[in-house]
Design a protein around this motif. Structure first.
Motif, mmCIF file in Angstrom:
data_model
loop_
_atom_site.group_PDB
_atom_site.id
_atom_site.type_symbol
_atom_site.label_atom_id
_atom_site.label_comp_id
_atom_site.label_asym_id
_atom_site.label_seq_id
_atom_site.Cartn_x
_atom_site.Cartn_y
_atom_site.Cartn_z
ATOM 1 N N ALA A 24 0.850 -1.187 0.000
ATOM 2 C CA ALA A 24 0.000 0.000 0.000
ATOM 3 C C ALA A 24 0.885 1.236 0.000
ATOM 4 C CB ALA A 24 -0.922 0.004 1.225
ATOM 5 N N GLY A 25 0.384 2.307 -0.601
ATOM 6 C CA GLY A 25 1.111 3.564 -0.641
ATOM 7 C C GLY A 25 0.353 4.567 -1.486
ATOM 8 N N PRO A 26 0.748 5.835 -1.452
ATOM 9 C CA PRO A 26 0.070 6.840 -2.279
ATOM 10 C C PRO A 26 0.094 6.478 -3.760
ATOM 11 C CG PRO A 26 1.505 7.893 -0.664
ATOM 12 C CD PRO A 26 1.806 6.425 -0.606
ATOM 13 N N LEU A 27 1.237 5.932 -4.238
ATOM 14 C CA LEU A 27 1.377 5.561 -5.648
ATOM 15 C C LEU A 27 2.048 4.200 -5.754
ATOM 16 C CD1 LEU A 27 2.639 8.891 -7.291
ATOM 17 C CD2 LEU A 27 0.310 7.974 -7.343
ATOM 18 N N GLN A 28 1.620 3.426 -6.746
ATOM 19 C CA GLN A 28 2.276 2.183 -7.111
ATOM 20 C C GLN A 28 2.323 2.122 -8.637
ATOM 21 O OE1 GLN A 28 0.859 -1.380 -5.065
ATOM 22 N NE2 GLN A 28 -0.301 -0.137 -3.603
ATOM 23 N N SER A 29 3.287 1.386 -9.182
ATOM 24 C CA SER A 29 3.350 1.200 -10.632
ATOM 25 C C SER A 29 4.037 -0.124 -10.920
ATOM 26 C CB SER A 29 4.108 2.355 -11.297
ATOM 27 O OG SER A 29 4.000 2.268 -12.706
ATOM 28 N N TRP A 30 3.293 -1.042 -11.543
ATOM 29 C CA TRP A 30 3.774 -2.399 -11.758
ATOM 30 C C TRP A 30 3.801 -2.695 -13.252
ATOM 31 C CZ3 TRP A 30 5.485 -4.274 -7.244
ATOM 32 C CH2 TRP A 30 4.921 -3.777 -6.065
ATOM 33 N N GLY A 31 4.812 -2.192 -13.942
ATOM 34 C CA GLY A 31 4.923 -2.410 -15.382
ATOM 35 C C GLY A 31 5.493 -3.775 -15.700
ATOM 36 N N GLU A 40 3.540 2.119 -18.615
ATOM 37 C CA GLU A 40 2.219 1.775 -18.111
ATOM 38 C C GLU A 40 2.334 0.973 -16.815
ATOM 39 O OE1 GLU A 40 0.280 -0.220 -21.309
ATOM 40 O OE2 GLU A 40 0.066 1.609 -22.516
ATOM 41 N N THR A 41 1.187 0.697 -16.200
ATOM 42 C CA THR A 41 1.156 -0.125 -14.994
ATOM 43 C C THR A 41 0.085 -1.186 -15.138
ATOM 44 O OG1 THR A 41 0.787 -0.147 -12.595
ATOM 45 C CG2 THR A 41 -0.428 1.482 -13.860
ATOM 46 N N ASN A 42 0.370 -2.381 -14.615
ATOM 47 C CA ASN A 42 -0.660 -3.407 -14.516
ATOM 48 C C ASN A 42 -1.635 -3.040 -13.409
ATOM 49 O OD1 ASN A 42 1.004 -4.603 -16.370
ATOM 50 N ND2 ASN A 42 1.209 -6.551 -15.288
ATOM 51 N N TYR A 125 2.223 6.045 -15.921
ATOM 52 C CA TYR A 125 0.950 5.682 -15.305
ATOM 53 C C TYR A 125 1.202 5.061 -13.930
ATOM 54 C CZ TYR A 125 -1.373 6.534 -19.750
ATOM 55 O OH TYR A 125 -1.867 7.126 -20.883
ATOM 56 N N TYR A 126 0.320 5.382 -12.990
ATOM 57 C CA TYR A 126 0.430 4.884 -11.622
ATOM 58 C C TYR A 126 -0.950 4.451 -11.120
ATOM 59 C CZ TYR A 126 4.830 7.552 -11.641
ATOM 60 O OH TYR A 126 6.074 8.051 -11.950
ATOM 61 N N LEU A 127 -0.955 3.595 -10.104
ATOM 62 C CA LEU A 127 -2.155 3.321 -9.331
ATOM 63 C C LEU A 127 -2.078 4.155 -8.068
ATOM 64 C CD1 LEU A 127 -2.249 -0.586 -9.564
ATOM 65 C CD2 LEU A 127 -3.557 1.047 -10.933
ATOM 66 N N LEU A 159 7.329 0.215 -4.480
ATOM 67 C CA LEU A 159 6.177 -0.497 -5.040
ATOM 68 C C LEU A 159 6.218 -0.392 -6.562
ATOM 69 C CD1 LEU A 159 3.468 0.726 -2.505
ATOM 70 C CD2 LEU A 159 4.804 -1.397 -2.447
ATOM 71 N N GLY A 160 7.171 -1.085 -7.160
ATOM 72 C CA GLY A 160 7.291 -1.115 -8.619
ATOM 73 C C GLY A 160 8.286 -0.124 -9.169
ATOM 74 N N ARG A 161 8.305 1.116 -8.668
ATOM 75 C CA ARG A 161 9.261 2.138 -9.087
ATOM 76 C C ARG A 161 9.866 2.803 -7.866
ATOM 77 N NH1 ARG A 161 5.686 4.990 -13.379
ATOM 78 N NH2 ARG A 161 5.725 3.484 -15.082
ATOM 79 N N ARG A 162 11.057 3.349 -8.042
ATOM 80 C CA ARG A 162 11.753 3.966 -6.909
ATOM 81 C C ARG A 162 10.973 5.137 -6.325
ATOM 82 N NH1 ARG A 162 18.131 4.230 -8.762
ATOM 83 N NH2 ARG A 162 18.449 1.978 -8.996
#
Length: 287
Positions: A24-31, A40-42, A125-127, A159-162
């Motif tokens: 969990a966090g303000p932003l995540q990005s799982w490309g 992009e992010t999944n 793109y981020y979640l 969470l996916g990116r630094r």
């Protein structure tokens, strides 16, 4: 920061356990396939992202082999899907030089853009405000070491990116059982605001002027399964910057009815149905 020390040799406990991580966090990005100027992010964490987080916590350098981490199986529960954020970026050389071309010469060198281009536009793109429960299963001794590493990581975790640090606490510890059973019985990890909104929505749907607190809620899951009917190309083989490689894995998708964790669930709330009868996908969308 230094890698975590290797435990002294001794009898290893190779029985299976499950390590739970609240992502969990303000932003995540799982490309998984993005490159160049469009990242992009999944919709949920990738195996390469989760394994990379564990490797960073344990202090593994990018060039190190992932022998112990590769066999770990992963399950992801979507507790709070979040919303998609499109971020506008521009990239330029701080020295004022023209940016290089995307291609390289026969010698592996990039030439400057011609005519000279000093700014690139990139899209990321981020979640935002998403919450996932990741379950990793493998040998107990290894997971115990990784659990300690996540609580005191050797390298910063992301969470996916630094640019996407996780909310703490990240680890929820070890559990007994298989992936699906553990994901089914661990309480809902959504934010307090999301949980209150859900209770209010349940009350409105049942014609009440107060929130309704069900004991369970349906959440979607993706579980790594050799017999699964879907294939994802996100299993890492190497994180070496000069030899990054990935392979495919089979997964299955489904729904689990999990505990909401409300302190005093309403006895009359619609939470005692079986998954097939109780699942309404349009209700999850607020329709």
């Amino acid at each position: 920061m230094t890698p975590h020390p290797t435990p002294p040799p001794g009898p290893r406990d190779n029985s299976q356990a499950v390590l739970l991580l609240r992502l969990a966090g303000p932003l995540q990005s799982w490309g998984s396939r993005s490159a160049f100027n469009r990242r992009e992010t999944n919709g949920e964490p990738t195996k390469s992202g989760v394994i990379g987080l564990l490797a960073a916590a344990a202090g593994h350098a990018r060039q190190e082999p992932l022998d112990e981490l590769l066999p770990l199986r992963l399950g992801i529960r979507v507790d709070q899907p979040g919303t998609l954020l499109r971020d506008y970026h521009t990239v330029s050389d701080y020295r004022g030089r023209p940016l290089p071309q995307a291609g390289v010469s026969a010698k592996g060198l990039q030439k400057p853009t011609s005519p000279a281009k000093h700014t690139h536009v990139t899209t990321r793109y981020y979640l935002q405000d998403a919450v996932f429960l990741a379950a990793v299963t493998g040998p107990r001794d290894l997971l115990h070491t990784l659990d300690e590493a996540v609580r005191a990581p050797a390298f910063p975790l992301a969470l996916g990116r630094r640019s996407c640090p996780p909310t703490q606490p990240l680890s929820r510890g070890l559990r007994e059982g298989n992936l699906e059973d553990v994901l089914r019985e661990e309480p809902w990890q959504a934010s307090r605001r999301a949980r209150e909104q859900y209770a209010a929505q349940c009350g409105r749907e049942h014609g009440l002027d107060r929130p309704l607190y069900p004991a369970r809620i349906d959440r979607s899951v993706t579980i790594e399964d050799p017999q699964g009917d879907d294939v994802l190309h996100d299993s890492p083989m190497s994180f070496d910057p000069y030899a990054r490689s990935f392979t495919s894995r089979r997964v299955r998708h489904g729904w689990l009815r999990i505990p909401t964790g409300f302190p005093q669930p309403d006895a009359t709330a619609p939470d005692g149905q079986d998954d097939a009868a109780g699942h309404d996908p349009f209700a999850l969308l607020g329709w």
